[in-house]
Design an enzyme around this catalytic site. Structure first.
Site, short mmCIF file in Angstrom:
data_model
loop_
_atom_site.label_atom_id
_atom_site.label_comp_id
_atom_site.label_asym_id
_atom_site.label_seq_id
_atom_site.Cartn_x
_atom_site.Cartn_y
_atom_site.Cartn_z
N HIS A 242 1.60 4.61 -2.77
CA HIS A 242 1.65 6.06 -2.51
C HIS A 242 3.00 6.63 -2.95
O HIS A 242 3.08 7.70 -3.56
CB HIS A 242 1.48 6.34 -1.01
CG HIS A 242 0.07 6.19 -0.51
ND1 HIS A 242 -1.00 6.80 -1.14
CD2 HIS A 242 -0.44 5.54 0.56
CE1 HIS A 242 -2.11 6.51 -0.46
NE2 HIS A 242 -1.79 5.74 0.57
N HIS B 11 0.83 -1.21 0.00
CA HIS B 11 0.00 0.00 0.00
C HIS B 11 0.87 1.27 0.00
O HIS B 11 0.72 2.14 -0.86
CB HIS B 11 -0.91 -0.05 1.24
CG HIS B 11 -1.86 1.09 1.37
ND1 HIS B 11 -3.19 0.97 1.06
CD2 HIS B 11 -1.69 2.37 1.80
CE1 HIS B 11 -3.80 2.13 1.27
NE2 HIS B 11 -2.91 3.00 1.73
N GLU B 12 1.79 1.35 0.95
CA GLU B 12 2.64 2.55 1.05
C GLU B 12 3.53 2.70 -0.17
O GLU B 12 3.85 3.81 -0.59
CB GLU B 12 3.47 2.52 2.34
CG GLU B 12 2.65 2.51 3.64
CD GLU B 12 1.62 3.61 3.75
OE1 GLU B 12 1.79 4.67 3.12
OE2 GLU B 12 0.60 3.41 4.45
N HIS C 240 3.39 7.02 -6.70
CA HIS C 240 2.58 8.16 -7.13
C HIS C 240 3.36 9.46 -6.92
O HIS C 240 3.50 10.29 -7.82
CB HIS C 240 1.28 8.16 -6.31
CG HIS C 240 0.22 9.09 -6.82
ND1 HIS C 240 -0.91 9.35 -6.10
CD2 HIS C 240 0.13 9.84 -7.94
CE1 HIS C 240 -1.67 10.21 -6.77
NE2 HIS C 240 -1.06 10.51 -7.89
ZN LIG Z 1 -3.22 5.11 1.99
#
Ligand SMILES: [Zn+2]
Length: 614
Positions: free
Chosen positions: A403, A399-400, A406
């Site tokens: 990010h 998940h991280e 991105h």
């Molecule tokens: Zn998040």
């Protein structure tokens, strides 16, 4: 090549920071080479802030002056990232360090000065007629770079009142936080947590954390039922107080919407990001029609768990026991493999994050808890983890990493002014990385138990991040409409809305439980940040839609979907979120986008059924 010693702290032990090998700790020298260099950047920012007020009163003089002021704002902003994150990431390594805490606070004080020194800027831009600025932008390509920033500033301005009106609004603003502050006092400061005695004889005080733990791990249904009933009873006992506080939230929102000339509270909430209300309405309507896979999952759970009655306190317990551990080094290699569908350059970036010490992996004494990705402009993203080899920790890492990629692509592509992105798109790359990682994990699962655990993890995350959040959005919308239509707001009315939503989502798949109607009273989001949670659901739907393209069996369609997705990441905050998503092929006002989630869920539940009946 020499083999590196792997480091795996024993569960339950807490190493000191020195005991953790360097390659598992982040290297902050990409932000500043030393504290001396940091001091230099700090002074530079301090000087830029002191110089900024000289621009005041010059903006209307011409495009050159306006451009110079925008550039000065950007320079201050870019420096702020280095100065802030060097201190704050150091602080998070060991929050007991007072000297670093003092430097971090020193930056916060400087930021307050920066806000003051630039508070005149937006009003002075807005005082220039937009047509004049448009003319300047047409003639000056450097200024035209700021077109979206300027247009959106004027868009926000549409509902700003005259001076007298704004003065009144600022007086009223002092009441804004009263409902939530009271809610917070009632549920935390003044709360008396009830206790229960479990079947094993252990006595448990039901703090929120303990309550979750009983529901998620206790295999004795009677214990779960007790915990659930006693916990919800505390909200039922104060239901009229909670309803009065929530009425305060609703009345405040309606006051703000009307005072600023919006038709509804939803319009007011969505205007800033320029999101049509049809997006939320479509989300709610289509999700309600797509509840069958969710019901299918709960029917399966009831059967597998062998429960004759199946209620809301039975929905979290694992279907099988599985104690697998996931060593960090192994998982790192899998995460790199999992992003192969996004192409070589993306994969290389993920590899750089692992090899280049962008990640602070393990817990150590004094370290901040939780996990995050820090978008450090001018360096590269950094990630803080407290990796403990559980499946949750593995997905948090994926998940991280989403990010961080991105951030990386946006920072590499966009000028400073558009380098950041809004929450409305932020959770797309993180959940998309999780989806890619799940695909790989399912392919490589070593046992049937592991596949079951993975499928349950994925399904539960759709249930909680999508279905529950849409149900919450539906509740908020119905409650706000009560005050918009001059209807009374009482505990009975709110309980009835919540009951009817449970009915619409779960039908008779989950047996009725009297106390479930009070759930609305224990959701802090309703009281703190109305109309916020739907954004998790729209991100989830966007991801489901994008994954359909990325998993396509047609090579051309697949490449096209990947390119559009990478362009979305590179676009940062350079346009309104709906426009950015549209260019990536996601139209959230279309039913198909939202129904991609239920289609995806249905596939996962079918696989889980197959595994469980083998
Ligand atoms: Zn998040």
């Amino acid at each position: 090549m020499p083999t590196l010693d792997t480091f795996r702290p024993e569960p339950g032990t807490l190493p000191t920071r020195d005991e953790v090998p360097a390659r598992y700790k982040w290297d902050l020298t990409s932000i500043c080479t030393s504290w001396d260099a940091w001091q230099g950047s700090y002074k530079q920012l301090d000087a830029a802030i002191a110089a900024f007020p000289a621009f005041q009163g010059t903006l209307a003089k011409g495009s050159g002056q306006l451009l110079a002021a925008f550039k000065a704002m950007d320079e201050m902003g870019a420096l702020s990232y280095r100065v802030w994150y060097y201190a704050s990431l150091h602080y998070d390594q060991d929050q007991r360090n007072n000297e670093i805490n003092a430097r971090r606070q020193q930056v916060q004080i400087l930021f307050a000065r920066q806000a003051q020194a630039s508070s005149w800027f937006n009003p002075e831009v807005l005082a220039i007629p937009i047509e004049t600025i448009r003319g300047w932008m047409d003639a000056n390509t450097d200024l035209a770079l700021y077109r979206f920033a300027i247009e959106s500033l004027f868009h926000e301005q549409e509902h700003v009142l005259d001076e007298q009106g704004e003065r009144l609004m600022s007086f009223a603003g002092r009441f804004n936080s009263v409902p939530y502050d009271s809610y917070s006092a009632l549920t935390t400061a003044d709360v008396k947590f009830p206790s229960i005695t479990l079947g094993s004889g252990t006595k448990v005080t039901l703090t929120y954390g303990q309550y979750r733990a009983v529901l998620e791990t206790n295999r004795n249904q009677e214990d779960r039922a007790n915990a659930y009933r006693i916990f919800h009873q505390t909200f039922a006992d104060n239901q009229n107080t909670y309803a009065a506080l929530y009425n305060g939230v609703l009345q405040r929102d309606w006051f703000h919407a009307r005072a600023r000339g919006y038709t509804t509270t939803l319009d007011a909430a969505l205007h800033g990001n320029n999101i049509p209300t049809s997006v939320v309405e479509n989300l709610i309507a289509v999700t309600k029609q797509g509840v069958e896979p969710l019901r299918r999952y709960h029917r399966l759970r009831r059967r597998v768990l062998g429960l004759s009655s199946y209620r809301l306190f039975d929905v979290f317990v694992p279907l099988v026991e599985h104690g697998a551990r996931y060593p960090y080094d192994e998982v790192g290699a899998w995460i790199v493999d999992s992003v192969a569908p996004l192409g070589k350059p993306y994969q290389q970036n993920v590899k750089s994050a692992f090899d280049g010490q962008w990640i602070d992996v393990f817990e150590n004494s004094g370290k901040r808890s939780g996990a995050y990705s820090a978008p450090v402009y001018g360096a590269h993203p950094y990630m803080l983890l407290n990796y403990n080899e559980t499946l949750d920790a593995v997905f948090t890492l994926a998940h991280e990493m989403g990010h961080s990629m991105h951030t990386l692509l946006s920072h590499q592509t966009q000028p400073f002014v558009y380098a950041g992105y809004t929450i409305f798109v932020a959770e797309v790359p993180s959940t998309l990385n999780e989806a890619l990682f799940l695909d790989l994990m399912l392919d490589r699962a070593r046992s049937r138990e592991e596949r079951i655990v993975l499928l349950q993890h994925a399904i539960d995350s759709i249930a909680s991040t999508f279905y529950t959040q849409v149900m919450f959005a539906d509740y908020e919308l119905q409650a706000h409409r009560l005050v918009e239509h001059d209807q009374p707001v009482t505990a009975d009315v709110l309980n009835a809305i919540y009951s009817s939503l449970l009915e619409a989502y779960y039908g008779d798949v989950i047996d009725r439980e009297e106390l479930s109607q009070f759930t609305w009273a224990r959701i802090p989001h309703f009281f703190s940040t109305p109309y916020y949670v739907y954004q998790y659901a729209t991100c989830f739907a966007s991801t489901a839609r994008l994954m359909q393209g990325i998993r396509s069996t047609d090579a051309g369609a697949r490449q096209d979907a990947v390119n559009r997705y990478l362009n979305l990441l590179k676009a940062g905050g350079s346009d309104y979120p709906m426009n950015l998503l549209a260019r990536a092929g996601v139209d959230l006002s279309q039913p198909e986008t939202v129904s991609a989630v239920s289609a995806g869920l249905n596939g996962l539940v079918a696989r889980l059924e197959a595994e469980l009946t083998m």
